[in-house]
Design an enzyme around this catalytic site. Structure first.
Site, PDB file in Angstrom:
ATOM      1  N   LYS A  83       0.870  -1.185   0.000  1.00  0.00           N
ATOM      2  CA  LYS A  83       0.000   0.000   0.000  1.00  0.00           C
ATOM      3  C   LYS A  83       0.902   1.228   0.000  1.00  0.00           C
ATOM      4  CE  LYS A  83      -4.344   0.651   2.452  1.00  0.00           C
ATOM      5  NZ  LYS A  83      -4.874   0.881   3.805  1.00  0.00           N
TER       6      LYS A  83
HETATM    7  C1  E4P Z   1      -8.194   1.779   3.753  1.00  0.00           C
HETATM    8  O1  E4P Z   1      -7.459   0.970   3.237  1.00  0.00           O
HETATM    9  C2  E4P Z   1      -7.958   2.442   5.046  1.00  0.00           C
HETATM   10  O2  E4P Z   1      -7.267   1.541   5.879  1.00  0.00           O
HETATM   11  C3  E4P Z   1      -9.232   2.775   5.793  1.00  0.00           C
HETATM   12  O3  E4P Z   1     -10.376   2.427   5.074  1.00  0.00           O
HETATM   13  C4  E4P Z   1      -9.250   4.131   6.415  1.00  0.00           C
HETATM   14  O4  E4P Z   1     -10.485   4.315   7.065  1.00  0.00           O
HETATM   15  P1  E4P Z   1     -10.751   5.494   8.124  1.00  0.00           P
HETATM   16  O5  E4P Z   1     -10.996   6.739   7.378  1.00  0.00           O
HETATM   17  O6  E4P Z   1     -11.965   5.023   8.878  1.00  0.00           O
HETATM   18  O7  E4P Z   1      -9.518   5.569   8.990  1.00  0.00           O
END
Ligand code: E4P
Length: 232
Positions: A83
């Protein structure tokens, strides 16, 4: 639309993987930072549990650092997807890592233009954060719709992950709009189970059946006789 779980918690993945609904998982540095265990062990364990792509995120700010971290994270497990946060350095790292055959999930995407750039750099997945868009009063459904339209119109093959899912309605919106994947926290996956008519209906079926004790006995006997034959 495939469902991923968005978590750094192995127990959550263990519980929900048993439902048979998970095609993958996403972690992020914030989610891993609240866990007690070694992050590498967590990522490996989640990979084994979901048997599909699991995103593990780089944290360097420079392309060289991102690339080095990405290669190392990928070696944790064959299911690891690297990522990479959206930014100039992230695009360069995405280009380099995908050229080596390493799948990349470009994260922190908040517009169709960013999504097109991420796809252009070779991203396997592009993660659009719906909840965080809604937090600043931007219609997340409209942004996701634009990304889907741009990708379909141009034959872009990067898969869209709807992320930052705060409630079940986000999941429905993502599915309706044609996202390939939604990555969903355990709490929201749990909320997706719920309907008062299901609970009431199941309770009614049980009490009606139990109003006939001979039926209860008959079914128990059926199970016992089968177990005696097959040994289970
Ligand atoms: C996606 O890959 C992220 O880990 C995640 O969806 C972030 O979500 P949040 O905005 O609730 O922290």
């Amino acid at each position: 639309m495939r469902l991923f779980i968005d978590t750094g918690n192995v127990a959550e993945v263990e519980e929900i993987a048993a439902w048979g609904i998970l095609a993958g998982a996403t972690t992020n540095p914030s989610l891993l930072a609240i866990e007690a265990d070694d992050p590498g062990e967590i990522v490996r364990r989640i990979c084994d549990l979901v048997g599909g792509p699991v995103s593990a995120e780089v944290v360097s700010a420079e392309p060289e650092g991102m690339i080095a971290e990405g290669r190392a994270l990928r070696e944790l497990h064959e299911h690891v997807t690297v990522k990479v946060p959206f930014c100039k350095a992230g695009l360069a790292a995405t280009h380099a890592l995908t050229a080596e055959g390493i799948p990349v999930n470009v994260t922190l995407v908040f517009s169709a233009n960013q999504a097109l750039l991420a796809a252009g750099a070779g991203a396997t997945y592009v993660s659009c954060f719906m909840g965080r868009l809604d937090d600043i009063s931007i219609d997340s459904g409209q942004v996701v719709a634009e990304i889907v339209e741009c990708f379909r119109a141009g034959g872009v093959t990067s898969q869209i992950i709807a992320a930052s899912m705060r409630h079940p309605e986000h999941v429905i919106t993502a599915a309706r709009l044609g996202c390939e994947i939604a990555t969903v926290p355990a709490k929201v996956l749990g909320q997706m189970l719920e309907h008062p008519l299901t609970t009431a209906g199941a309770e009614r079926f049980r009490t009606d059946w139990e109003s006939r004790p001979e039926f209860v006995e008959w079914l128990a006997g059926l199970v016992e006789r089968r177990a005696a034959v097959v040994g289970a």
